[in-house]
Design an enzyme around this catalytic site. Structure first.
Site, short mmCIF file in Angstrom:
data_model
loop_
_atom_site.label_atom_id
_atom_site.label_comp_id
_atom_site.label_asym_id
_atom_site.label_seq_id
_atom_site.Cartn_x
_atom_site.Cartn_y
_atom_site.Cartn_z
N ARG A 38 8.73 3.32 12.29
CA ARG A 38 10.33 3.64 11.20
C ARG A 38 11.33 3.25 11.47
NH1 ARG A 38 9.08 8.72 8.40
NH2 ARG A 38 7.02 7.34 7.39
N SER A 67 6.06 7.73 12.80
CA SER A 67 5.96 6.41 11.93
C SER A 67 6.56 5.31 12.95
CB SER A 67 5.88 6.61 10.78
OG SER A 67 5.22 7.49 10.25
N ASP A 104 3.49 -0.62 10.83
CA ASP A 104 2.73 0.83 11.01
C ASP A 104 2.51 1.45 11.98
OD1 ASP A 104 2.09 2.14 8.48
OD2 ASP A 104 0.83 2.85 9.63
N ASP A 164 1.10 -0.76 0.49
CA ASP A 164 0.02 -0.14 0.02
C ASP A 164 0.60 1.66 -0.20
OD1 ASP A 164 1.22 0.09 2.55
OD2 ASP A 164 -1.02 -0.25 3.51
N HIS A 165 2.33 0.89 0.46
CA HIS A 165 2.31 2.97 0.68
C HIS A 165 3.40 2.83 -0.74
CE1 HIS A 165 2.15 2.54 5.16
NE2 HIS A 165 3.44 3.77 5.38
N ARG A 176 -2.62 12.66 9.51
CA ARG A 176 -0.60 13.47 10.18
C ARG A 176 -0.88 14.80 9.58
NH1 ARG A 176 3.06 8.60 11.62
NH2 ARG A 176 1.86 8.62 13.45
#
Length: 786
Positions: free
Chosen positions: A669, A667, A190, A125-126, A472
């Site tokens: 990350r 996020s 995520d 999806d990213h 965000r």
């Protein structure tokens, strides 16, 4: 699939069959949709664990405590103290989006294990950039990202991980439709994984290394969360939506007010909110730093489960409903009360998701602060607000404009959350209405919400306003333009403001001018909670792993600029860290977007060396208030942060980063942790860390423990000591040979004038994490124990 005593789940593509204990076997045959089913919670085991813990603690339990403690590895012996002890847990499932899955799967490959130990999925999806529209953007993404998709598909098949192809939808919507249900514990790579709390799940956003732990069958550690209760009374009505609940809570708690806690909603007002509306609230709980958020099981969840083909799970949830609500008399560490009858539509921003304003006041506030009133683009959808109900409410607003001869004055985009949502709103006419009013339907993907947006209507540096239904809105988050003022609100308010073309419009009281010159006021939006004709599943986009993937080859070319196999990290040298340079002293807000930017950098998520070229390029240097410009103290010249770090590393110079408050907000990350380590960093010293960056395991397991030697996270025991550190200082960290849980270390800070300060550093490492530190990483330790 993981099996429990008395319960297991046979995974099949097509018909699904649930095997439960004898007492429930008669009702357990389930013929559902074509998708892989959820891992199955053994409610009897959940009940047993909860009974053990309740007897030990001798007090009523909150809902979040029931689900979390119900997944304890050892409920008899586990020390439980909110906000202090670390819990060893056994989550039911892992979900990874394609950007983070690359590093997670590379780490899992490095572990040497043959197959994942729990049901796991990858969701593409990213990596789909929004440019012209869904069909063309998806086709282009498949071509551009072919190498990455092939890697993830083949790695998933080899190691037993389900693969949701590009175009399937956003990970969190797919989880809600397929994998979340009351009582399940799911971890996802995520930060908005808490979306699943709308179905009574404990869903926690983590880094890839946490996912690797769970996929490897290792008990997952989580600091025992505190519990913030939000009691809802009254009911939602008119223009007020579920989004306004979390926008209000964000304004109360701020971006770090939920750190270390689970937010648990309860009270009579809960029943006025749809299941997907509850998911919206939980989703954006990530913006207050919360570990996760959760709602109690109710009839709204039951209906959603039935509509999404999981009626038998709903029936079992009914049987064990007392496990899925808080105990009467349970205590919260903090309690917030919100009367939904009095709640007004909100809009938060710009530049931070906790700057809350009533919609009725935003025009005046914008004028006072010099924020652009003209709305250039309105964007609806995303993982936060792309449900059938959301799209229906937005379409009801758009239909009123069309009936009066109007279309949007602003550009308008629509991002469906999943292929199922896309197909259903197209069948039911919502897509046509939203298109006729001026909307462009984008791919079923994250798109502009995460910066995957090829925006062309303004130049970089041009001051402008956009309004989104996303979660965000950090500086440059959506379009890489630091001058874009991004505001977050509900899809229906976004639609109204896109039609009006200005922030200075309150749809509750203000009028629009129809094409015939007459004035009219928009009626409050309405949308069916769920489709009357059931969901249209759309195209088949799921790849189930084969029973045996041992013969499947996973290729990573040494010449690839997208993927890079990981090299083992060196063990700790056994010595203290002496005379390290301060690479950068960061000033003010430093999110994971500042530390490791997304957008165009997403294509390097599987290549550690290439993506390290974005390390801290968005952070503000305290020395000169500049971005990506700092002094190289070996040459005396100024350069970019990654360039100076690489120069220090090449010359054998160790360095540290000094950060401000709530460092690493945003996020989940892990690249924001891996990059400093890869480029020669040894420690991060800050006033305070945000939840995922500072207390989640991905920084400790494989992101920050060691590269050449190690890299450690420290809090300044006295936050004012931040002011004692200068950019040209040298820092030595002492006491590492006696490194122990709860024991502070010291930092000797040598100034250029010859003076020296000694600062006390605190940390959150437990005994297991110190073992990882000594081994060099969690993966190294895992191999040692095989």
């Amino acid at each position: 699939c993981r099996s429990y005593s008395g319960a297991s789940l046979a995974l099949g593509h097509g018909a699904r069959r649930l095997h439960v204990s004898a007492a429930y076997r008669a009702q357990a045959h389930v013929s559902m949709s074509r998708f892989e089913p959820s891992s199955f919670v053994n409610y009897e085991r959940l009940q047993s664990n909860i009974d053990i813990v309740r007897k030990r603690l001798n007090r009523p339990l909150t809902l979040s405590e029931k689900i979390v403690y119900g997944h304890l590895d050892d409920p008899h012996k586990q020390e439980i103290d909110r906000g202090r002890t670390y819990l060893r847990l056994r989550p039911d499932r892992v979900a990874m989006q394609d950007a983070t899955a690359q590093m997670a799967m590379l780490q899992f490959i490095s572990s040497g294990l043959p197959k994942v130990a729990v049901p796991s999925t990858i969701h593409c999806d990213h990596l789909i950039e929004a440019k012209t529209g869904g069909v063309k953007d998806l086709a282009r993404a498949k071509e551009v990202n072919h190498e990455v998709y092939n890697f993830l598909s083949s790695a998933g098949a080899k190691y037993g991980v389900g693969f949701w192809k590009p175009g399937s939808g956003i990970i969190h919507q797919i989880i809600l439709e397929n994998y979340a249900y009351p009582g399940v514990m799911l971890i996802g790579t995520d930060s908005h994984t808490p979306n699943g709390g709308g179905l009574g799940s404990i869903c926690i956003g983590v880094g890839g290394a946490d996912a690797v732990d769970v996929m490897a069958g290792i008990a997952w550690e989580l600091k025992c969360p505190e519990v913030i209760g939000v009691k809802l009374t009254g009911s939602l009505s008119g223009w007020t939506s579920p989004k306004d609940v979390i926008l209000k809570v964000a304004g109360i708690l701020t971006v770090k007010g939920g750190t270390g806690a689970i937010v648990e909603y309860h009270g009579p007002g809960v029943d006025s909110i749809s299941c997907t509306g509850m998911a919206t609230i939980c989703n954006m709980g990530a913006e207050i730093g919360a570990t996760t958020s959760v709602f109690p099981y109710n009839h709204r969840m039951k209906t959603y489960l039935e509509k999404t083909g999981r009626g038998q799970i709903a029936a079992l949830a009914d049987e064990f409903s007392d496990l899925l609500v808080p105990d009467e008399g349970c205590k919260y560490d903090q309690l917030i009360e919100i009367n939904l009858d009095e709640l007004k539509p909100h809009i938060n921003g710009p530049f931070t998701p906790d700057l809350a304003h009533p919609v009725s006041e935003i025009g005046a506030v914008a004028e006072k602060n010099g924020w652009p009133l003209e709305v250039k683009v309105g964007l609806i959808g995303s993982c936060t607000n792309s449900s059938y109900e959301d799209m229906g409410r937005a379409a009801s607003v758009a239909k009123q404009a069309l009936d009066n001869g109007l279309t949007c004055k602003a550009q308008f985009t629509v991002t469906p959350g999943s292929e199922q949502i896309r197909a259903t709103i197209e069948r039911d006419g919502y897509s046509k209405i939203l298109g006729d009013v001026g909307g462009v339907v984008l791919a079923n993907a994250c798109g502009p919400c995460i910066g995957q947006w090829d925006r062309q209507d303004v130049k970089k540096g041009e001051k402008n306003t956009i309004v989104t239904s996303f979660n965000r809105n950090f500086t440059a988050r959506n379009d890489a333009n630091p001058a874009t003022h991004a505001f977050v609100t509900s899809p229906e308010i976004v639609t109204a403001l896109a039609i009006a073309g200005t922030l200075n419009f309150n749809p509750e009281t203000d009028y629009l001018t129809a094409a015939n010159g007459e004035k009219f006021k928009l009626d409050p939006p309405y949308g069916d909670e769920l489709p009357a004709m059931d969901f249209d599943p759309g195209q088949d986009t799921y790849q189930h792993p084969p029973p045996d993937g041992t013969s499947i080859r996973v290729d990573v070319s040494p010449e690839s600029n997208r993927l890079q196999l990981l090299e083992p990290f060196d063990k700790w040298s056994g010595s203290d860290l002496e005379d390290m340079k301060v690479l950068i002293k960061v000033k003010g807000k430093c999110t994971t977007d500042h530390i490791s930017a997304a957008g165009p950098w997403l294509k390097f998520r599987g290549h550690l060396d290439n993506i390290s070229n974005n390390m801290l390029i968005g952070a503000v240097n305290s020395e000169n208030d500049a971005i990506n410009k700092l002094k190289n103290y070996l040459t005396g010249e100024y350069g970019g942060v990654p360039d100076v770090a690489r120069h220090y590393k090449a010359n054998g110079v160790s360095w540290v980063v000094v950060g401000d408050d709530n460092y690493g907000e945003g996020s989940s990350r892990e690249h924001a942790a891996l990059e400093p380590r890869h480029l020669g960093g040894r420690a991060i010293i800050v006033k305070s860390f945000a939840r995922i960056h500072g207390t989640a395991q991905h920084l400790l397991e494989a992101g920050l423990l060691s590269y050449d030697s190690m890299l450690i996270l420290f809090y300044l025991n006295n936050p004012s000591d931040y002011d004692k550190i200068c950019p040209d200082d040298k820092i030595s960290i002492r006491g590492l040979k006696a490194f122990a849980p709860g024991k502070p270390l010291s930092a000797a800070v040598k100034h250029s004038d010859g003076s020296e300060d000694t600062l006390e550093l605190i940390h959150s490492f437990n005994e297991t994490q110190i073992e990882w530190f000594q081994a060099g990483s969690a993966l190294n330790r895992m191999k040692e124990m095989q």
